[in-house]
Scaffold this active site. Structure first.
Site, PDB file in Angstrom:
ATOM      1  N   TRP A  16       2.097 -10.189 -11.653  1.00 33.42           N
ATOM      2  CA  TRP A  16       2.946  -9.631 -11.430  1.00 33.42           C
ATOM      3  C   TRP A  16       4.689 -10.746 -11.704  1.00 33.42           C
ATOM      4  CZ3 TRP A  16       5.420  -6.229 -12.002  1.00 33.42           C
ATOM      5  CH2 TRP A  16       6.358  -5.516 -11.377  1.00 33.42           C
ATOM      6  N   LYS A 109       3.767  -8.019  -1.382  1.00 34.09           N
ATOM      7  CA  LYS A 109       2.856  -6.384  -0.373  1.00 34.09           C
ATOM      8  C   LYS A 109       1.086  -7.147  -0.092  1.00 34.09           C
ATOM      9  CE  LYS A 109       4.346  -3.572  -4.981  1.00 34.09           C
ATOM     10  NZ  LYS A 109       4.749  -2.608  -5.805  1.00 34.09           N
ATOM     11  N   ALA A 141       1.441  -4.549 -13.443  1.00 36.94           N
ATOM     12  CA  ALA A 141       1.816  -5.554 -15.153  1.00 36.94           C
ATOM     13  C   ALA A 141       1.375  -5.510 -15.862  1.00 36.94           C
ATOM     14  CB  ALA A 141       1.377  -7.136 -13.630  1.00 36.94           C
ATOM     15  N   LYS A 192       0.462   0.189   1.842  1.00 36.45           N
ATOM     16  CA  LYS A 192      -0.262   1.663   0.771  1.00 36.45           C
ATOM     17  C   LYS A 192      -1.801   0.798   0.248  1.00 36.45           C
ATOM     18  CE  LYS A 192       0.833  -1.344  -3.109  1.00 36.45           C
ATOM     19  NZ  LYS A 192       0.296  -2.153  -4.219  1.00 36.45           N
ATOM     20  N   THR A 249      -1.381   2.459  -6.938  1.00 42.15           N
ATOM     21  CA  THR A 249      -2.178   1.453  -6.582  1.00 42.15           C
ATOM     22  C   THR A 249      -3.767   2.751  -6.733  1.00 42.15           C
ATOM     23  OG1 THR A 249      -0.706   0.418  -5.602  1.00 42.15           O
ATOM     24  CG2 THR A 249      -2.311   0.207  -4.603  1.00 42.15           C
TER      25      THR A 249
END
Length: 338
Positions: A16, A109, A141, A192, A249
């Site tokens: 990413w 994250k 990504a 998440k 995700t």
């Protein structure tokens, strides 16, 4: 006379970080720091990062270096893309080389173990006075770097800063929205990952599409309850950084956190799974932190608790869903989280 756009330094040569650096390089002078000199050289000379992104071409003007000082000394914007547990250390190493007051944008994250800090809180401690925000959304990504349409939200303490930074990362097919709910966007991105592991449990057990939809929906409820309790705005969790990122995700075969859940359900050990991955699944470290935050804020999080029990307390995966199903459902909106 037009002003040149701000230059960007991205710290972190994973999938990413490299992707965001490539996006920024389309709009402005951008330098990527990669810990591995071989990776930095490949990005400079061959315009690809084969370890993380295969043969996907990167923006040819993207610079890369393995020298932290070289990467940041002239930057107008600092972007942090290192794993959460390395964030404080790397930021501390560059603190004396970063120009005063420049904005810091986190792509991370996760939450710091021990302190339970968000990444922007770490920025406030290590680089006081620098405005800190976050860029997050449903962003796989390998799809973004190949030019698939996608979107994200950039949240900064003030809207004008977010709007200025928006133009650095936006492209024709990568849409960047703005906001000021830094806490909400940051928490959504971290939380998440834990729930993606829970969905992976069900996928690995072949529990079916209905079960997956149920777990994702109730996970959003848990995520939102804790996020609001910690100062986030409810609308954020229904947006790109919340629901959008959760769906991506929890359902993508490219999701590292979902992969952990799937493989655990298929009988592999956590150590074995992690050893076979070349990137960090943030949800593994975040799960125990989430449970401590839930206790602090008085929020019941049954799904997150089951994930923590499997990862950190030896509970078999098949017992996780049994434990959830033993709970009697209450009011869908106003009842307990599950």
């Amino acid at each position: 006379m037009s002003r040149r756009p701000p230059s960007v330094a991205v710290l972190g040569g994973g999938s990413w970080g490299t992707t965001v650096a490539s996006l920024a390089a389309m709009n402005t002078e951008t330098t990527l720091w990669a810990r591995d000199e071989r990776t930095a050289r490949e990005i400079r000379e061959e315009h690809r990062n084969s370890r993380y992104l295969g043969d996907a071409p990167l923006t040819p003007t993207l610079r890369a270096t393995a020298d932290l000082e070289e990467a940041v000394h002239a930057a107008d914007v600092l972007v942090m893309a290192v794993p959460s547990q390395s964030f404080r250390s790397v930021l501390g190493q560059v603190a004396e080389h970063v120009r005063p007051w420049i904005p810091v944008v986190s792509l991370v994250k996760g939450l710091e173990q021990g302190t339970r800090r968000r990444m922007t809180e770490i920025v406030a401690e290590v680089l006081p006075g620098h405005p800190a925000g976050v860029l997050a959304g449903p962003n796989i990504a390998k799809e973004v770097v190949k030019g698939y349409a996608a979107a994200a939200t950039i949240a900064m303490p003030d809207l004008r800063s977010a709007e200025m930074l928006q133009d650095l990362f936006r492209t024709k097919l990568f849409r960047v929205y703005t906001g000021t709910d830094v806490i909400g966007v940051e928490l959504a991105g971290a939380l998440k990952n834990v729930f993606a592991i829970a969905v992976g449990f069900g996928d690995g057990l072949e529990a079916g599409h209905n079960t997956r939809a149920m777990v994702i929906t109730r996970s959003l409820r848990e995520l939102s309850r804790l996020g609001v309790a910690m100062g986030g705005t409810a609308d954020t969790f229904a947006g790109l950084a919340g629901m959008g990122d959760l769906i991506a995700t929890c359902t993508s075969p490219l999701s590292r956190n979902r992969h952990v859940g799937v493989e655990l359900a298929r009988g592999k050990s956590l150590d074995e799974i992690i050893a076979g991955m070349n990137q960090v699944a943030e949800g593994v470290k975040t799960s125990s932190v989430v449970m401590k935050l839930a206790a602090e804020h008085g929020v019941d999080m049954p799904i997150a608790r089951e994930v923590d029990s499997v990862l950190n307390h030896g509970q078999p995966v098949f017992e996780a869903y049994r434990g959830l199903l033993r709970k009697v459902p209450g009011h869908e909106v106003h009842g307990e989280a599950w």
